[in-house]
Motif scaffolding. Sequence first.
Motif, short mmCIF file in Angstrom:
data_model
loop_
_atom_site.label_atom_id
_atom_site.label_comp_id
_atom_site.label_asym_id
_atom_site.label_seq_id
_atom_site.Cartn_x
_atom_site.Cartn_y
_atom_site.Cartn_z
N PHE A 125 41.46 40.98 51.16
CA PHE A 125 40.15 40.41 51.47
C PHE A 125 39.19 41.44 52.08
O PHE A 125 37.99 41.45 51.76
CB PHE A 125 40.32 39.24 52.44
CG PHE A 125 39.04 38.57 52.80
CD1 PHE A 125 38.36 37.79 51.87
CD2 PHE A 125 38.50 38.69 54.08
CE1 PHE A 125 37.17 37.15 52.20
CE2 PHE A 125 37.32 38.06 54.42
CZ PHE A 125 36.64 37.29 53.49
N TYR A 149 44.23 35.00 48.81
CA TYR A 149 43.50 34.24 49.81
C TYR A 149 44.16 32.89 50.08
O TYR A 149 44.35 32.48 51.24
CB TYR A 149 42.05 33.99 49.35
CG TYR A 149 41.23 35.22 49.09
CD1 TYR A 149 41.65 36.48 49.55
CD2 TYR A 149 40.05 35.15 48.38
CE1 TYR A 149 40.89 37.61 49.31
CE2 TYR A 149 39.27 36.28 48.13
CZ TYR A 149 39.70 37.51 48.59
OH TYR A 149 38.95 38.63 48.35
N LYS A 167 42.38 37.85 43.19
CA LYS A 167 42.15 37.75 44.63
C LYS A 167 42.47 36.36 45.20
O LYS A 167 42.99 36.26 46.31
CB LYS A 167 40.70 38.10 44.96
CG LYS A 167 39.67 37.25 44.21
CD LYS A 167 38.24 37.66 44.55
CE LYS A 167 37.24 36.78 43.82
NZ LYS A 167 35.84 37.14 44.14
N TRP A 168 42.16 35.30 44.43
CA TRP A 168 42.29 33.98 45.01
C TRP A 168 43.72 33.60 45.33
O TRP A 168 43.97 32.82 46.27
CB TRP A 168 41.67 32.94 44.07
CG TRP A 168 40.17 32.98 44.10
CD1 TRP A 168 39.34 33.45 43.13
CD2 TRP A 168 39.34 32.60 45.19
NE1 TRP A 168 38.02 33.38 43.53
CE2 TRP A 168 38.00 32.85 44.80
CE3 TRP A 168 39.57 32.05 46.46
CZ2 TRP A 168 36.92 32.58 45.64
CZ3 TRP A 168 38.50 31.78 47.29
CH2 TRP A 168 37.20 32.04 46.88
N ALA A 215 47.19 39.84 53.41
CA ALA A 215 46.03 39.10 52.90
C ALA A 215 44.73 39.80 53.27
O ALA A 215 43.80 39.87 52.45
CB ALA A 215 46.04 37.68 53.45
#
Length: 393
Positions: free
Chosen positions: A191, A85, A81-82, A187
């Motif tokens: 998220f 982000y 995920k990062w 994105a």
Amino acid sequence: MSTFIADWLNILLRWAHLVVGITWIGTSFYFIALDLSLRAREKMTPGVFGTAWQVHGGGFYHVEKFTVAPEFLPEDLQWFKWDAYLTWVTGFGLLITQYYFNASAYLIDQSILPMRPSEAILISVLSLVGGWFLYDWLCRSRIGQNTPLLATIVFVGIVGAAYGFTHVFSGRGAFIHVGALVGTIMACNVFMIIVPNQRKIVGALMKGEEPDGKYGKIGKQRSVHNNYLTLPVLLMMVSNHYPLLTGHSNSWLIVALILIIGAMVRHFINRHEAGDHFKEIGWTLPVAAIGLMIAIVMTAPRTDPAVAGMEVSDTEVMTIVGKHCVMCHADHPAHEGFDEPPKGVVLTSVDKLRQFGPVVEMQAVKSNTMPLGNETGMTEEERQQLGAWIAAQ
């Protein structure tokens, strides 16, 4: 902000954006390819949908995908995920550094729509936020259950946004905002949808409950959307280097072609990795090729009839250059945004103008990219005179 600090901030943000963007794209492409390579086999762990055998770097890997989720989760579960982000965070940081701090030069073209920097920035932010909510609403509605219809409406929506951007921002600002809009959607998919749905599945498992399979299906839908949008958004993000794209009078149509070309190429790769026969997917490549040829023809150089036979003296052309170009393109620029001439282009003499003639022609004659934001109010007649002088050299 001083130019020195702005340049370093721009360099570091751009570098970080590339690093995390490559990571995000790599994992996205890998997991879609992995998903498409899964096969049902005679002996599989209970609850497993399919497995894949892979080889890389001298090692063999055996990967399993569960239909919904395993009965228990290990402590070292890895989340992806990062990278998504941080790609958006660094990208928005670049938007602020390059376009918001220099809105009058890079974002606004007074000949397209006269406005203040604060107004342009507000439109920018609202368009990104509004674009996400509209896309998300479509996916959650009944339309989202019909993949061809949803794809068509999203395509029309992005092209419509591109048309709107070209009537609000400068050419460069419009193209970068198409990329920013699509990047924001991608994105936010991670998220707002994919990761929260995965957390719901994990939460159910931790409580000893059977997770709802719909969360995985929704996450997969958004992940596929991201996969197909990746190739177009990459070109949008580097478009500011190419005035033949951003400076075209119908650049929104070029956006439509880029979406088609990128989607066709991505579909071919996806289905090839899934094992489909070339006869079934080969049609995508001619479609992409036709789209590319149309884009090339649209952006091909053309001789302006108004320039033919026009005679412009060295003195006249240097008067135009002195009025509109030299403030930036001098050994020591007078423009507050530059400490050095952009790209090393100096236009303080006839010889220098002759040397950089092809670059000037592309930036200021065949497109309205320069002067930035048309801050100096360069007229069409002056562009024609500049083009006539360059053509005569």
